[in-house]
Design a protein around this motif. Structure first.
Motif, PDB file in Angstrom:
ATOM      1  N   VAL A 117      61.686   2.580 114.044  1.00 34.02           N
ATOM      2  CA  VAL A 117      63.064   2.911 113.705  1.00 34.02           C
ATOM      3  C   VAL A 117      63.071   3.683 112.391  1.00 34.02           C
ATOM      4  O   VAL A 117      62.537   3.208 111.390  1.00 34.02           O
ATOM      5  CB  VAL A 117      63.940   1.651 113.572  1.00 34.02           C
ATOM      6  CG1 VAL A 117      65.376   2.030 113.204  1.00 34.02           C
ATOM      7  CG2 VAL A 117      63.919   0.841 114.876  1.00 34.02           C
ATOM      8  N   ALA A 137      62.953   0.283 120.826  1.00 39.64           N
ATOM      9  CA  ALA A 137      62.274   1.322 120.051  1.00 39.64           C
ATOM     10  C   ALA A 137      61.091   0.706 119.301  1.00 39.64           C
ATOM     11  O   ALA A 137      61.214  -0.354 118.684  1.00 39.64           O
ATOM     12  CB  ALA A 137      63.245   1.971 119.072  1.00 39.64           C
ATOM     13  N   GLU A 138      59.955   1.374 119.352  1.00 37.82           N
ATOM     14  CA  GLU A 138      58.754   0.866 118.686  1.00 37.82           C
ATOM     15  C   GLU A 138      58.683   1.286 117.225  1.00 37.82           C
ATOM     16  O   GLU A 138      57.796   0.848 116.480  1.00 37.82           O
ATOM     17  CB  GLU A 138      57.508   1.349 119.421  1.00 37.82           C
ATOM     18  CG  GLU A 138      57.410   0.869 120.860  1.00 37.82           C
ATOM     19  CD  GLU A 138      56.248   1.500 121.582  1.00 37.82           C
ATOM     20  OE1 GLU A 138      55.126   0.965 121.457  1.00 37.82           O
ATOM     21  OE2 GLU A 138      56.455   2.530 122.256  1.00 37.82           O
ATOM     22  N   THR A 167      57.575   5.280 121.324  1.00 35.55           N
ATOM     23  CA  THR A 167      59.017   5.544 121.289  1.00 35.55           C
ATOM     24  C   THR A 167      59.573   5.259 119.899  1.00 35.55           C
ATOM     25  O   THR A 167      59.058   4.400 119.168  1.00 35.55           O
ATOM     26  CB  THR A 167      59.771   4.677 122.309  1.00 35.55           C
ATOM     27  OG1 THR A 167      59.612   3.290 121.973  1.00 35.55           O
ATOM     28  CG2 THR A 167      59.261   4.934 123.718  1.00 35.55           C
ATOM     29  N   ALA A 168      60.646   5.975 119.563  1.00 37.19           N
ATOM     30  CA  ALA A 168      61.262   5.809 118.249  1.00 37.19           C
ATOM     31  C   ALA A 168      62.765   6.006 118.336  1.00 37.19           C
ATOM     32  O   ALA A 168      63.273   6.647 119.273  1.00 37.19           O
ATOM     33  CB  ALA A 168      60.665   6.794 117.241  1.00 37.19           C
ATOM     34  N   ALA A 169      63.456   5.448 117.353  1.00 38.76           N
ATOM     35  CA  ALA A 169      64.892   5.658 117.181  1.00 38.76           C
ATOM     36  C   ALA A 169      65.117   6.371 115.863  1.00 38.76           C
ATOM     37  O   ALA A 169      64.441   6.081 114.870  1.00 38.76           O
ATOM     38  CB  ALA A 169      65.627   4.324 117.183  1.00 38.76           C
ATOM     39  N   VAL A 188      61.512  10.370 120.796  1.00 40.42           N
ATOM     40  CA  VAL A 188      62.734   9.761 120.283  1.00 40.42           C
ATOM     41  C   VAL A 188      63.621   9.410 121.477  1.00 40.42           C
ATOM     42  O   VAL A 188      64.106  10.288 122.182  1.00 40.42           O
ATOM     43  CB  VAL A 188      63.465  10.700 119.305  1.00 40.42           C
ATOM     44  CG1 VAL A 188      64.815  10.108 118.898  1.00 40.42           C
ATOM     45  CG2 VAL A 188      62.604  10.955 118.076  1.00 40.42           C
ATOM     46  N   THR A 189      63.820   8.119 121.698  1.00 36.69           N
ATOM     47  CA  THR A 189      64.565   7.642 122.871  1.00 36.69           C
ATOM     48  C   THR A 189      65.938   7.099 122.502  1.00 36.69           C
ATOM     49  O   THR A 189      66.714   6.732 123.388  1.00 36.69           O
ATOM     50  CB  THR A 189      63.763   6.538 123.590  1.00 36.69           C
ATOM     51  OG1 THR A 189      63.455   5.488 122.660  1.00 36.69           O
ATOM     52  CG2 THR A 189      62.461   7.096 124.154  1.00 36.69           C
ATOM     53  N   TYR A 190      66.238   7.035 121.202  1.00 38.97           N
ATOM     54  CA  TYR A 190      67.539   6.520 120.766  1.00 38.97           C
ATOM     55  C   TYR A 190      67.946   7.272 119.506  1.00 38.97           C
ATOM     56  O   TYR A 190      67.135   7.439 118.576  1.00 38.97           O
ATOM     57  CB  TYR A 190      67.448   5.022 120.472  1.00 38.97           C
ATOM     58  CG  TYR A 190      68.718   4.421 119.896  1.00 38.97           C
ATOM     59  CD1 TYR A 190      69.655   3.791 120.711  1.00 38.97           C
ATOM     60  CD2 TYR A 190      68.981   4.479 118.521  1.00 38.97           C
ATOM     61  CE1 TYR A 190      70.822   3.236 120.178  1.00 38.97           C
ATOM     62  CE2 TYR A 190      70.141   3.934 117.979  1.00 38.97           C
ATOM     63  CZ  TYR A 190      71.057   3.326 118.806  1.00 38.97           C
ATOM     64  OH  TYR A 190      72.212   2.789 118.284  1.00 38.97           O
ATOM     65  N   ALA A 212      69.148  -0.200 118.175  1.00 32.91           N
ATOM     66  CA  ALA A 212      67.874   0.493 118.401  1.00 32.91           C
ATOM     67  C   ALA A 212      66.759  -0.511 118.657  1.00 32.91           C
ATOM     68  O   ALA A 212      65.910  -0.317 119.546  1.00 32.91           O
ATOM     69  CB  ALA A 212      67.539   1.361 117.189  1.00 32.91           C
TER      70      ALA A 212
END
Length: 349
Positions: A234, A231-232, A172-174, A206-208, A226
């Motif tokens: 940013v 988020a893993e 996951t990422a922001a 992308v979750t954020y 974030a």
């Protein structure tokens, strides 16, 4: 090399291809250079008119090229790699056993290749590879090699593996797209879709997302939110130059990230920032630090930038140090080739 009677050649290694002609049917190599002659081969060779053969003498302490290939391959086979079948004409390939980033032990690779009569050729380390893709090939140069040559190559590796494929672990990422013009809706956010597509290639969702504008406090708040959301990875896009109103580097630092580098010897992408959150929002040490990237504007419109050199390692959870960026200077100048062949050839050279 010596010439011997074919009947006496069992166990010897052929020095040249042996062509067999069957009139009206076929013509081609029946036995290839490097083949070890067996009892069953003798009648065939005689029927081909080969009364005498040039062979390598397999004296004690000599190793056939195929057996040597297995030993060299063993030096390469770190986690996430596998030998691609049996040797062919003395060469054996190594392939990826998983999707991930290829890591090459450059120091030991160079030491092995400094050994006479052996070779290991690999792909460039630090790039993404897919399961089943070829990573390297290795062989000895002669058809037969002295045992001490292989012992020297093994000593040069010093018990370390030359290759490893570390699988992608970040999921996951922001994406925080800075810029007052974006926050006010004067222009459309064109950066986030580019980052979404780039991250998807590594299996990262992308979750954020946020568009906090340019104010320092707002950017810091978005980064912290974030991080708190789990988020893993940013990514903060834009605002990375040294202009007075470019606050992204300062915001990343104020948010508590440990800065590894601000600036890289790569064009395009000199203004990249890389940092890590070593703790979660509760102040507890993280098992795997969360990377925080300040992405310069060039990544929005250039196909190949420093971001493409960093993402494979980041996606695999490989920690990056200042030295990792220092060595990017050689080969870090993009020629802007059209069409761009990246990442087959870094920066299209």
């Amino acid at each position: 090399m010596k010439l011997i009677r074919t009947e006496d050649a069992v166990g010897q290694v052929l020095c040249q291809d042996m062509t067999q002609i069957i009139p009206g049917k076929s013509k081609g190599p029946r036995f290839k250079k490097g083949h070890v002659v067996t009892e069953e081969d003798i009648p065939v060779l005689l029927s081909m008119g080969k009364v005498n053969l040039y062979v390598w003498e397999m004296e004690p302490g000599m190793v056939h090229e195929n057996d040597a290939a297995h030993r060299l391959a063993a030096l390469c086979l770190g986690p996430g790699t596998v030998a691609a079948g049996e040797p062919s004409e003395g060469k054996i390939n190594i392939k990826a056993a998983t999707d991930g980033v290829l890591l090459v032990n450059t120091q030991r690779l160079n030491a092995v290749n400094a050994t006479d009569e052996v070779m290991v050729a690999t792909r460039k380390g630090g790039f993404a590879v897919r399961e089943g893709e070829a990573l390297a090939g290795t062989r000895v140069i002669p058809l037969v090699v002295r045992e001490e040559v292989l012992l020297a190559a093994e000593a040069a590796a010093a018990g370390e593996k030359l290759l490893e494929v570390q699988p992608f672990v970040v999921k996951t990422a922001a994406v925080i797209a800075t810029g007052s013009e974006v926050a006010c809706g004067l222009i459309e956010d064109a950066f986030t879709p580019v980052m979404v597509e780039k991250l998807a290639a590594y299996g990262i969702e992308v979750t954020y997302t946020a568009t906090p504008g340019d104010e320092m406090d707002a950017v810091v708040a978005a980064i912290n939110e974030a991080h708190e959301a789990g988020a893993e990875l940013v990514l903060c896009t834009g605002g990375m130059s040294v202009d007075p109103d470019d606050n992204t580097p300062g915001a990343i630092k104020r948010a508590g990230a440990r800065i590894v580098t601000y600036g890289s010897p790569v064009l395009p992408g000199a203004m990249l920032l890389v940092g890590y959150f070593d703790e979660n929002v509760a102040g507890e040490k993280l098992e795997r630090p969360v990377p925080v990237l300040g992405v310069p504007g060039c990544a929005m419109y250039n196909k190949a930038t420093v971001l493409d050199l960093v993402l494979p390692r980041v996606a695999a959870g490989v920690p990056m140090s200042k030295q990792d960026f220092v060595v990017m200077g050689e080969g870090g100048f993009c020629l802007g080739c059209k069409p761009c062949t990246f990442p087959i050839c870094p920066f299209g050279k």
